[in-house]
Scaffold this active site. Structure first.
Site: not given
Length: 537
Positions: A479-483
Site C-alpha cells: 500500500n501507499c498513502i491511500t491505495r
C-alpha cells in the site's frame, strides 16, 4: 515484452511508494522545526514577550533541533527506506544493509579522492566534485540520486542473496548475514566510480534546474500540473522528490552551506537567521502552490457534487464527501476526492490539473513564501501565520476563496451539462448489490476461514478479499498513502461494483496483473487486515 513492461511498472510503483516513509518523517520534522524556529525568533518574541523566558525557549530550541534530524540525515534515510520498502521479507536486514551500503560508498569515495590527492579545503575542488561532510566523512554529496542508487542496488542484492548458502567452513556468513557483506563490497566498488561520473551528472542536473529557473513562474506551473497528472499512476512521488531534493528545485548558499533542492533549502532557511533568496524562490515548488486547490478548490468541487446528487442520496454520500474534504484540508491527501471524478470524466481531471498548476503560478507571482510538503491548513498556520506577514500568508485565504468558486461552478456545470455519474447520481443497478460484476468469476473465501473484525468500524476485510478474487488471486500486496497496490493472477476477477459498496473509492487497472484499489487514509489498516488472510501476508 509485456512481462518486462509489467515488472518495470511494478518496480517504479514500489520505488515511488518507498519515498513515503522518509517524506512522512520530513513533514513531521518540518512542523517541529517550523514551530520551534518561529516561536524563538526575535520578531515573535518582540510581539509576544511572555514567550521570552528560558524554559520555553529551551523547549522551542529542542523542537528545532529535533526537526533537523530529517534534514541533516536525509540521504541515508532514503538509502535505508528504499530497500526496506522494496523487500518482501526480512525488511530489517534490508534497511540495515542500506545503511551499510551508503556508508561503504562514501568511504570508497573518500578513499578515491584522498588517493588522487584532492585538497578538501580547495574551493575549486569542492565546487568541481561537490565535496561535503557525509556522515562525518569527506565525500561527494550525491543527495537523493546517490541514496536512490544505493537503495535500489541493495534491494536487488537483498532479493538475490537473502537465502545464499555458503560452504560449511563459511556457513556463518551465509543467508541473511551475507546481504550486508555483499552490499558493503558492491557499494565500495560503486563508490570508486562516483567521482568519475558525478561532476558530469551533477552539471546536467544543475542545467535542468537552471532551465526551470529561466522558465520563471511557468516552472512551478508545469511542476504542479505534472504532479497531479502523474498521481493516478502513482509516479508523482518521483517527480516531487526530484524537485524537493536535487538542483532541479533550486540551489544556493544558506548560512555558509551549499544546499540543493527546494525542500532542503526551505528547511535550511528555517534554522538560519540570514535570509536567502534561493530559499525564497524554492518555495514556489512547495506547499504554497497546493493551497489554492487543497483549501479551496477541491472542497468547492465536493460541495458541487453534493448539490448535484439526488436528494434521496445526499444523506448517504455526505459522510463520503466530508471525510474527503477533511483528508484534503487537514491531511493534504487529495485522492479520496480526485478519484470520485477521475474515471467518470478524465477531461475534468485534466482541467483540475491545470487549475492546480495555476495555483502554483499565482502564488509564485504574488511572492507567497510558505514551504513544507502537504499544502494543508497545518502548513498554512505553522509555515505561514507563525512565520509572520513576510510569508504573505494572508493572500492564501483570498486565493483559496476564488478557487473554491471556480471549482464549484465549473463542477456543477460539468456534472449537470454532461450528466456525470458522480456520487449520488448513479443509476440504480439492475442486479443486487452483492452480485459479481459482469465477467467476474464467482469466487468466495473459504467458509472455514476466521471472520475478521471490521477495520475502522467500516471495512470488512473478508468481503473485500472475496471481491478481489479470493486469496489465491493475490500474488503481492502492498500500500501507499491511500491505495492498496497489488499484483494479482487475473485482474478480471475483481468485482469493482462490490468493492465500491464495501468502501473503496476507485479501482485502477494498470494491466492484467497490476491493480490499485483506492481506499483512503485507512488503507494501512485495511492492508494489514488483508495480509493476515492471504498467503502473501
Amino acid at each position: 515484452m509485456k512481462k518486462t513492461k509489467a515488472a518495470l511498472w511494478e518496480f517504479l510503483q514500489g520505488l515511488g511508494k518507498t519515498f513515503m516513509l522518509p517524506v512522512a518523517l520530513l513533514a513531521f520534522c518540518g512542523i517541529m522545526l517550523g514551530v520551534g524556529s518561529s516561536l524563538s525568533s526575535p520578531a515573535v518574541l518582540q510581539n509576544l514577550s511572555f514567550l521570552d523566558n528560558e524554559p520555553l525557549q529551551l523547549a522551542f530550541t529542542w523542537m528545532s533541533n529535533t526537526g533537523l534530524v530529517a534534514f541533516k540525515f536525509l540521504p541515508v534515510l532514503f538509502a535505508m527506506a528504499i530497500p526496506l520498502g522494496l523487500a518482501r521479507e526480512d525488511k530489517g536486514v534490508a534497511a540495515f544493509s542500506g545503511f551499510v551500503g551508503f556508508a561503504s560508498m562514501n568511504l570508497a569515495v573518500n578513499f578515491f579522492l584522498t588517493t588522487r590527492g584532492v585538497d578538501f579545503e580547495d574551493k575549486g575542488e569542492i565546487a568541481h566534485y561537490g565535496i561535503a561532510d557525509v556522515l562525518g566523512v569527506k565525500s561527494i554529496d550525491t543527495g537523493l540520486l546517490g541514496a536512490v542508487a544505493v537503495g535500489v542496488i541493495v534491494a536487488l542484492l537483498h532479493k538475490r542473496y537473502r537465502t545464499k548458502q555458503m560452504p560449511d567452513a563459511l556457513a556463518f556468513f551465509g543467508g541473511l548475514r551475507f546481504v550486508p557483506i555483499v552490499s558493503a563490497l558492491a557499494m565500495s566498488i560503486v563508490g570508486l566510480f562516483v567521482p568519475l561520473v558525478w561532476p558530469t551528472l551533477g552539471s546536467w542536473i544543475a542545467s535542468v534546474g537552471t532551465g526551470i529557473a529561466h522558465a520563471g513562474v511557468f516552472g512551478p506551473f508545469f511542476f504542479g500540473m505534472g504532479e497531479v497528472l502523474l498521481r493516478p499512476i502513482g509516479l508523482h512521488h518521483i517527480l516531487v522528490a526530484l524537485f524537493r531534493f536535487t538542483d532541479a528545485g533550486g540551489a544556493g548558499v544558506v548560512c555558509g552551506e551549499n544546499v540543493s533542492g527546494a525542500l532542503n533549502l526551505f528547511y535550511a532557511q528555517l534554522s538560519c537567521p540570514t535570509p536567502s533568496g534561493a530559499a525564497h524562490t524554492a518555495t514556489q515548488f512547495l506547499s504554497q502552490g497546493k493551497m489554492a486547490a487543497y483549501l479551496g478548490g477541491l472542497p468547492g468541487a465536493a460541495l458541487a457534487m453534493y448539490h448535484c446528487a439526488k436528494r434521496t442520496m445526499r444523506p448517504e454520500i455526505k459522510a463520503l464527501l466530508v471525510s474527503g474534504v477533511v483528508a484534503c484540508v487537514v491531511g493534504g491527501v487529495t485522492e479520496p476526492l480526485e478519484f470520485l471524478f477521475l474515471f467518470i470524466a478524465p477531461w475534468l481531471y485534466l482541467i483540475h490539473a491545470v487549475l492546480v498548476g495555476l495555483g502554483f503560478l499565482v502564488s509564485a507571482v504574488l511572492g507567497v513564501y510558505i514551504g513544507n510538503t502537504d499544502g494543508n491548513i497545518i502548513d498554512l498556520l505553522v509555515f505561514g501565520v507563525l512565520q509572520g506577514t513576510t510569508t504573505k500568508w494572508y493572500l492564501i485565504p483570498v486565493i483559496a476563496a476564488i478557487w473554491f468558486a471556480v471549482y464549484y461552478f465549473l463542477f456543477r456545470w460539468a456534472i449537470t451539462r454532461f450528466d456525470l455519474k458522480t456520487p449520488g447520481r448513479e443509476d440504480e443497478p439492475s442486479d443486487s448489490p452483492d452480485s459479481p460484476a459482469s465477467g467476474a468469476a464467482d469466487v468466495v473465501v473459504d467458509a472455514d476461514a476466521p471472520k475478521a473484525e471490521l477495520v475502522a468500524g467500516k471495512y470488512d476485510p473478508v468481503a473485500i478479499l472475496e471481491a478481489l478474487g479470493g486469496p489465491a488471486n493475490i500474488h503481492a500486496l502492498d500500500n501507499c498513502i491511500t491505495r492498496l497496490r497489488m499484483t494479482v493472477g487475473d485482474a478480471a476477477l475483481l468485482d469493482d461494483a462490490r468493492l465500491k459498496k464495501l468502501g473503496a473509492i476507485a479501482v485502477v487497472r494498470l494491466d492484467e496483473h497490476n491493480v490499485q484499489v483506492v481506499i483512503g487514509p485507512q488503507v494501512q489498516s485495511v492492508k494489514d487486515a488483508l495480509a493476515k488472510l492471504t498467503p502473501v501476508g
